[in-house]
Design a protein around this motif. Structure first.
Motif, short mmCIF file in Angstrom:
data_model
loop_
_atom_site.label_atom_id
_atom_site.label_comp_id
_atom_site.label_asym_id
_atom_site.label_seq_id
_atom_site.Cartn_x
_atom_site.Cartn_y
_atom_site.Cartn_z
N SER A 1 0.82 -1.21 0.00
CA SER A 1 0.00 0.00 0.00
C SER A 1 0.85 1.25 0.00
CB SER A 1 -0.93 0.01 1.22
OG SER A 1 -1.75 1.17 1.21
N THR B 1 -13.12 0.04 -3.52
CA THR B 1 -13.13 0.24 -2.07
C THR B 1 -12.27 -0.83 -1.39
OG1 THR B 1 -15.04 -1.20 -1.66
CG2 THR B 1 -15.49 1.14 -2.13
N PRO B 2 -11.77 -0.54 -0.18
CA PRO B 2 -11.02 -1.56 0.55
C PRO B 2 -11.84 -2.81 0.83
CG PRO B 2 -10.58 0.60 1.48
CD PRO B 2 -11.70 0.78 0.49
N TYR C 1 -2.83 -1.08 -2.97
CA TYR C 1 -3.38 0.28 -3.07
C TYR C 1 -2.29 1.19 -3.59
CZ TYR C 1 -4.99 4.94 -2.06
OH TYR C 1 -5.33 6.26 -2.19
N VAL D 1 -4.69 3.28 4.54
CA VAL D 1 -5.54 2.42 3.71
C VAL D 1 -5.09 0.97 3.84
CG1 VAL D 1 -6.21 1.87 1.34
CG2 VAL D 1 -6.16 4.24 2.09
N LEU E 1 -11.95 -4.96 -2.19
CA LEU E 1 -10.67 -5.65 -2.37
C LEU E 1 -10.62 -6.92 -1.54
CD1 LEU E 1 -7.15 -3.98 -2.42
CD2 LEU E 1 -7.56 -6.05 -1.09
N LEU F 1 -6.54 -1.44 -5.93
CA LEU F 1 -7.39 -0.32 -5.52
C LEU F 1 -6.62 0.96 -5.80
CD1 LEU F 1 -9.82 0.94 -3.96
CD2 LEU F 1 -8.53 0.53 -1.85
N THR F 2 -7.25 1.90 -6.50
CA THR F 2 -6.62 3.18 -6.77
C THR F 2 -7.68 4.27 -6.77
OG1 THR F 2 -5.14 4.38 -8.28
CG2 THR F 2 -6.84 3.03 -9.29
N ILE G 1 -7.28 -2.27 5.07
CA ILE G 1 -7.38 -3.53 4.33
C ILE G 1 -7.01 -4.70 5.23
CG2 ILE G 1 -6.34 -4.87 2.45
CD1 ILE G 1 -6.08 -2.18 0.93
N GLU H 1 -1.51 5.13 -5.62
CA GLU H 1 -1.97 6.44 -6.11
C GLU H 1 -1.17 6.88 -7.32
OE1 GLU H 1 -1.42 8.72 -2.60
OE2 GLU H 1 -3.06 7.77 -1.52
N ARG I 1 -9.29 -4.31 -10.98
CA ARG I 1 -9.39 -3.08 -10.19
C ARG I 1 -10.72 -3.03 -9.46
NH1 ARG I 1 -11.61 2.01 -10.73
NH2 ARG I 1 -12.26 1.63 -12.90
#
Length: 662
Positions: free
Chosen positions: A144, A262-263, A197, A149, A266, A222-223, A153, A199, A259
């Protein structure tokens, strides 16, 4: 092994105060004291958690393999210098705001840094716990960019019975990257699924996700859509028509990843994937309520699954329906074993790829304690069936926690307290049944880059263009042997229509040329025959070199309204003609390519070939940044591109004067 199983660790900033990072890091480090040497460093001295401390790293007899930095940023330079002088080769940078010069010194010394501004690292296989919080051991590997985040998770994974095999918070990625952390999971035995996760996306991330998938460890990503790709300046229609999430989804398709948004999604998906990737999208639904079964079936279809009719349903309990969804109609209450029997009929019948059980199962033992042991036995049998048949089973139970629910989760069968979560996870999982693309490289367009439309036509020799001549004077125009109607274009302009650099449908091209040259100035113009074929469809084909994911190819509804309709699909380049056809089929305007309202169908095979060759050209030519054909007119007799633009790497498009712009 520095960040997964160091022989020794030192927590600098260890504290007895439970409100401080140093307390949690020291506490976690001591969990592994039987496996490694643990040093606690506190400049005030004394004991921490009942263990002796040293005031500085220089007091240690030997250098620890890994040092955790949990002191204020102002103290970090001195600690790092002291550690490097002692021979330390690994740092976990919990502290934020570490000076770039300190990071440079770490790199220059050949040491590695995780972070800074990270939450730490956890490895269930090696009892390494250098992070805030508590972790339940399990099979989900978490990488992550956001520590918080990642911690969410991990907490959701614990609540679902999934647990965490490895947790890596990469923070600012000043040295160790998410790509490296993912590659470390390939050989990590406890990890069966990777949850990520991010960004931002760096080079190599697609290859890392692909390696995990090849190792049988699917990736759930997750992004938030703020990747580097989203900030790249768009110079062409191709750039304007893509978004960061378009590119992320294309990367996931190429890597065999999925993809989510949301956590919790995932973790829900990861729980399904721990029992394997479904072989298809056919789902069998079992319920003890007709209403719940119908709701599950509707949600399944909305999630991209199919609810097929069944033929092989011998062995279902008396009174149960024989249709999919199957309603046990009270048979479950009469004998709890009927839940497992119904699942076995579907799982062994070969007509479904996954099974959903929705309803009251998991609640009997809580409401009637005398039934608890029987319900647990059935839960055990359901877990065994999922393992034996390889058909994933997902349970929706009206009870969030019970002995049967815990038994199911411990046995690898995910349980959700809402049917929408259960079915959504299955829908995502079924899409992973698609294999990664196998690319067969072919020869790319040769020749050096030269600016202008005519040069683009020459470089893209595999594409058919209308007959055309270069003209610079009115005499050139009147001497042409081309047949009208004509198109007249300013060769050097990128977006010709926006600057009055194109005239169409001309019968008197000489007059139009004089007017255009008077307005735009001298230069090379192109006189071209118009494509007057009937039953053509206009599209755009573009390829660009993305900063995060490399070459990508786009196809969509084309012409001057391309950006208005934004009907596009995108994939990482290169693509095969088969994948190009799949891209075309995903367009909203796809019906136009199959003969709309009785019109003859365009030559889609030829169109797919052009898309593939454009993608191959950009992928094989690092000197090119973008290629765009717009519009491309495809009819029953083939493909004709009526405009083309190529942008070299490191340069901008021409301005209206025909000069290159830095």
């Amino acid at each position: 092994m520095i960040f997964s199983d160091p022989a020794s660790v030192a927590v600098v900033g260890a504290s007895d105060d439970p409100a401080k990072w140093g307390h949690w890091l020291a506490r976690g480090a001591l969990v592994g004291h039987d496996r490694r040497t643990v040093h606690l460093v506190n400049r005030g001295g004394g004991a921490v958690l009942g263990q002796p401390t040293v005031r500085s790293l220089s007091e240690l007899d030997e250098a620890p393999e890994l040092v955790v930095l949990a002191v204020p940023a102002a103290h970090v330079p001195a600690v790092v210098d002291e550690a490097l002088a002692a021979g330390v080769r690994g740092f976990v940078g919990i502290t934020s705001g570490i000076d770039e010069r300190v990071i440079h010194r770490i790199r220059e010394a050949g040491a590695r840094l995780l972070g800074p501004n990270c939450l730490g690292v956890f490895d269930a296989a090696t009892s390494l716990h250098l992070a805030w919080g508590r972790f339940q051991a399990g099979s989900l590997g978490v990488v992550s960019q956001s520590g918080q985040v990642g911690l969410e998770i991990a907490g959701l994974a614990a609540a679902s019975g999934l647990g965490v095999s490895r947790f890596v918070s990469v923070g600012n990625q000043a040295d160790v990257t998410a790509t490296e952390a993912l590659l470390d999971l390939v050989s990590h035995d406890l990890t069966t699924v990777a949850g990520v996760y991010l960004e931002s996306f760096g080079p190599g991330i697609v290859a890392a996700m692909s390696e995990l998938r090849a190792a049988g460890k699917p990736v759930v990503l997750l992004t938030v859509g703020s990747s580097v790709a989203a900030r790249e300046a768009a110079r062409t229609h191709t750039g304007a028509l893509t978004s960061s999430l378009d590119l992320v989804d294309a990367a996931c398709r190429r890597a065999g990843a999925v993809r989510v948004t949301t956590p919790s999604a995932l973790v829900d998906l990861a729980a399904v994937l721990t029992s394997g990737v479904p072989g298809g999208c056919r789902v069998g639904v079992i319920s003890d309520s007709g209403g719940q079964g119908a709701i599950a079936a509707d949600l399944a279809v909305s999630a991209g699954l199919t609810v097929p009719a069944l033929s092989a349903v011998d062995g279902l309990p008396v009174g149960a329906s024989r249709r999919n969804p199957i309603d046990l109609a009270g048979a479950g209450e009469q004998d709890l074993a009927n839940y497992a029997r119904a699942i076995e009929v579907l799982a062994r019948g070969g007509e479904v790829d996954t099974v959903v059980l929705s309803g009251y199962f998991g609640s009997y033992g809580e409401d009637a304690p005398s039934l608890e042991s029987a319900e647990v036995v059935v839960a055990d049998r359901i877990c065994a069936l999922a393992r034996e048949t390889g058909v994933p089973v997902v349970v929706h139970s009206m009870r969030e926690d019970s002995a049967a629910v815990r038994t199911l989760r411990a046995g690898g069968v995910p349980v959700q307290n809402t049917i929408e979560r259960a079915v959504a996870a299955l829908g995502h999982a079924s899409r992973l049944g698609r294999s990664s693309l196998e690319i067969v490289p072919r020869a790319a367009a040769a020749g050096p880059f030269r600016p202008g439309y005519l040069a683009a036509r020459e470089l893209l020799s595999f594409v058919e263009f209308p007959k055309a001549h270069a003209v610079t004077t009115a005499d050139d125009v009147t001497a042409t042997a081309l047949e009208g109607p004509f198109a007249l274009k300013a060769d050097w302009l990128a977006h010709k229509s926006e600057h009055g650099g194109v005239r169409l449908g001309l019968t008197d091209p000489a007059t139009a040329f004089e007017e255009m040259r008077a307005r735009l100035g001298p230069g090379t113009y192109v006189l071209e025959e118009m494509d007057t074929r009937e039953h053509t469809v206009e599209l755009i084909i573009g390829a660009k070199r993305d900063l995060s994911f490399g070459p990508v190819v786009l196809v969509g509804a084309g012409g001057v309204h391309a950006e208005l309709f934004r009907d596009t699909t995108i994939e990482l380049a290169p693509v095969t003609p088969a994948t190009a056809r799949d891209m075309l089929a995903r367009l909203t305007s796809a019906p136009l390519l199959s003969g709309w309202r009785g019109a003859p169908a365009p030559d889609v095979a030829a169109l797919a070939e052009v898309i593939a060759q454009v993608s191959e050209t950009l992928a094989a030519r690092p000197d090119l940044a973008e290629i765009e054909l717009n519009p491309v007119r495809v009819g029953p007799d083939g493909v004709l591109a009526v405009d083309a633009l190529i942008i070299p790497s490191g340069e901008a498009v021409n301005d209206m004067s025909g000069q290159r712009v830095a």
